[in-house]
Design a protein around this motif. Structure first.
Motif, PDB file in Angstrom:
ATOM      1  N   GLY A   1       0.793  -1.222   0.000  1.00 51.50           N
ATOM      2  CA  GLY A   1       0.000   0.000   0.000  1.00 51.50           C
ATOM      3  C   GLY A   1       0.829   1.277   0.000  1.00 51.50           C
ATOM      4  O   GLY A   1       0.278   2.371  -0.046  1.00 51.50           O
ATOM      5  N   GLY A   2       2.159   1.152   0.048  1.00 52.87           N
ATOM      6  CA  GLY A   2       3.034   2.326   0.031  1.00 52.87           C
ATOM      7  C   GLY A   2       3.139   2.923  -1.360  1.00 52.87           C
ATOM      8  O   GLY A   2       2.573   2.409  -2.331  1.00 52.87           O
ATOM      9  N   LYS A   3       3.880   4.005  -1.481  1.00 52.16           N
ATOM     10  CA  LYS A   3       3.998   4.717  -2.762  1.00 52.16           C
ATOM     11  C   LYS A   3       4.590   3.836  -3.857  1.00 52.16           C
ATOM     12  O   LYS A   3       4.116   3.849  -4.994  1.00 52.16           O
ATOM     13  N   VAL A   4       5.624   3.078  -3.547  1.00 46.93           N
ATOM     14  CA  VAL A   4       6.254   2.212  -4.546  1.00 46.93           C
ATOM     15  C   VAL A   4       5.293   1.104  -4.975  1.00 46.93           C
ATOM     16  O   VAL A   4       5.200   0.762  -6.146  1.00 46.93           O
ATOM     17  N   ASP A   5       4.542   0.569  -4.027  1.00 48.33           N
ATOM     18  CA  ASP A   5       3.595  -0.513  -4.301  1.00 48.33           C
ATOM     19  C   ASP A   5       2.392  -0.012  -5.106  1.00 48.33           C
ATOM     20  O   ASP A   5       1.752  -0.777  -5.810  1.00 48.33           O
TER      21      ASP A   5
END
Length: 101
Positions: A37-41
């Motif tokens: 759910g992070g920016k990279v994901d």
């Protein structure tokens, strides 16, 4: 086989990934964890564990982890990453004898 991909992240830290390795450990500098759910994901084509980081914010890396960390920490609103991804091809050979498996 390898591919090179660019990722542009916006909004500031946390960026949603961790790195490991580097020349100080005689290893490539790779993404070791991607936060769900992070920016990279959340990218259209997310970065993956095992991707080798080769450029940060248009700076070609020498390979040292501390250099990469300094460049990432210096990115306040936007982070541009270029990564190298190695693709592993798996061939499966099946031998059929008398059409029976």
């Amino acid at each position: 086989m390898e591919t090179v991909s660019d990722a542009r992240l916006h909004g500031g830290a946390p960026w949603g990934f961790t790195v490991q390795g580097g020349l100080e450990h005689n290893e490539p500098l790779i993404i070791s964890k991607v936060e769900e759910g992070g920016k990279v994901d959340s990218l259209g084509q997310p970065l993956q564990v095992g991707d080798e980081i080769i450029i940060i914010n248009d700076v070609e890396l020498t390979g040292y982890r501390q250099e990469a960390i300094a460049l990432v920490k210096g990115s306040y609103k936007t982070l541009q990453l270029t990564v190298r991804r190695y693709c592993v091809c798996v061939c499966v050979c099946v031998l059929c004898v008398n059409n029976a498996l």
